[in-house]
Every structure is written in C-alpha cells, then in structure tokens.
Scaffold this active site. Structure first.
Site, mmCIF file in Angstrom:
data_model
loop_
_atom_site.group_PDB
_atom_site.id
_atom_site.type_symbol
_atom_site.label_atom_id
_atom_site.label_comp_id
_atom_site.label_asym_id
_atom_site.label_seq_id
_atom_site.Cartn_x
_atom_site.Cartn_y
_atom_site.Cartn_z
ATOM 1 N N ASN A 21 36.966 41.131 35.932
ATOM 2 C CA ASN A 21 37.677 41.670 37.093
ATOM 3 C C ASN A 21 37.838 40.685 38.248
ATOM 4 O O ASN A 21 38.342 41.047 39.303
ATOM 5 C CB ASN A 21 36.993 42.944 37.580
ATOM 6 C CG ASN A 21 35.559 42.708 38.013
ATOM 7 O OD1 ASN A 21 34.955 41.711 37.628
ATOM 8 N ND2 ASN A 21 34.999 43.614 38.780
ATOM 9 N N CYS A 22 37.483 39.446 38.065
ATOM 10 C CA CYS A 22 37.602 38.410 39.093
ATOM 11 C C CYS A 22 39.057 37.927 39.168
ATOM 12 O O CYS A 22 39.677 37.634 38.143
ATOM 13 C CB CYS A 22 36.674 37.253 38.734
ATOM 14 S SG CYS A 22 36.884 35.780 39.745
ATOM 15 N N ASP A 23 39.612 37.838 40.367
ATOM 16 C CA ASP A 23 41.001 37.403 40.537
ATOM 17 C C ASP A 23 41.237 35.985 40.016
ATOM 18 O O ASP A 23 42.268 35.707 39.410
ATOM 19 C CB ASP A 23 41.415 37.486 42.008
ATOM 20 C CG ASP A 23 41.577 38.918 42.488
ATOM 21 O OD1 ASP A 23 41.763 39.820 41.637
ATOM 22 O OD2 ASP A 23 41.522 39.142 43.714
ATOM 23 N N VAL B 136 39.635 34.502 37.644
ATOM 24 C CA VAL B 136 39.592 34.583 36.183
ATOM 25 C C VAL B 136 40.919 35.130 35.652
ATOM 26 O O VAL B 136 41.441 34.638 34.652
ATOM 27 C CB VAL B 136 38.395 35.447 35.716
ATOM 28 C CG1 VAL B 136 38.462 35.713 34.224
ATOM 29 C CG2 VAL B 136 37.088 34.768 36.094
ATOM 30 N N LYS B 137 41.466 36.108 36.319
ATOM 31 C CA LYS B 137 42.757 36.664 35.901
ATOM 32 C C LYS B 137 43.845 35.590 35.937
ATOM 33 O O LYS B 137 44.671 35.501 35.027
ATOM 34 C CB LYS B 137 43.140 37.852 36.783
ATOM 35 C CG LYS B 137 42.278 39.071 36.544
ATOM 36 C CD LYS B 137 42.624 40.189 37.514
ATOM 37 C CE LYS B 137 41.682 41.369 37.332
ATOM 38 N NZ LYS B 137 41.919 42.436 38.310
#
Length: 114
Positions: free
Chosen positions: A9-11, A13-14
C-alpha cells in the site's frame, strides 16, 4: 528473477510496480510486513549499503519512534527492522542476493533494468 521487497500500500511502491509493469520487468513481490524479514537477509543488505540508507528515516514509523529507541549503529538498526519492518526503505529490489535498486527513481530503474 528479481524480488521486490516492500509493502503493497506504499505510494512509492505503487509507482515502482507500475514502472516495472510498463517496462516488462518480471519480479516476484515479497511483502515483508506480512511475511517478515530475517536477520540473514538484513545482514546481506547491510554488506551492500550502510544502515542509514536501508532505514527510512523520513517515514512515519521512524518519526513515531522515541529518540531513545532510534538506532545508532547497524546492530540497533537490525533489531529495529526485525521488530518494525515498515521502517525499511522501500522498495528494495534484489537479484541473486545483490541489491539492484533501493527506493524508486525512473532514472535509476532505467539504468538497472533496461
């Protein structure tokens, strides 16, 4: 095969996962918050970079830590990362035991994967 160590859910990482998908880079995802991370993995990473790079000192987990609980050396950082894996900078991408990328930068990823 690459392994991407992170939490989903880390931006950042996305963004990294989107870049990898757009550039057809195959990887397996390792959620170290759910799956955990072991001491040997952390030690391997710390042979390739200083603990101050591996520990995300800008993240919420770090900021919430009382000053007395913040590590001052690699051993303390290992203990912290084992207890609170969300303090590990993400994403970390590894191949055959070698860290290929830490964090996300399109420029860095172009150099590493293309």
């Amino acid at each position: 095969m690459y392994t991407l160590y992170a939490i989903p859910n880390c931006d950042t990482v996305k963004k990294a996962r989107a870049w990898l998908a757009e550039n057809d880079v195959d990887y397996q995802f390792y959620d170290y918050k759910k799956q955990g991370v072991d001491r040997l993995t952390l030690v391997r990473w710390l042979t390739q970079m200083p603990w101050t790079q591996l520990v995300n000192q800008n993240g919420q987990t770090w900021r919430k830590l009382p000053e007395a609980e913040r590590p001052t050396d690699a051993d303390g950082a290992i203990t912290l990362m084992l207890e609170k894996p969300s303090v590990i900078r993400r994403p970390l991408i590894e191949q055959n035991g070698r860290v290929v990328a830490l964090g996300f930068s399109g420029e860095q990823y172009t150099e590493a994967f293309l």
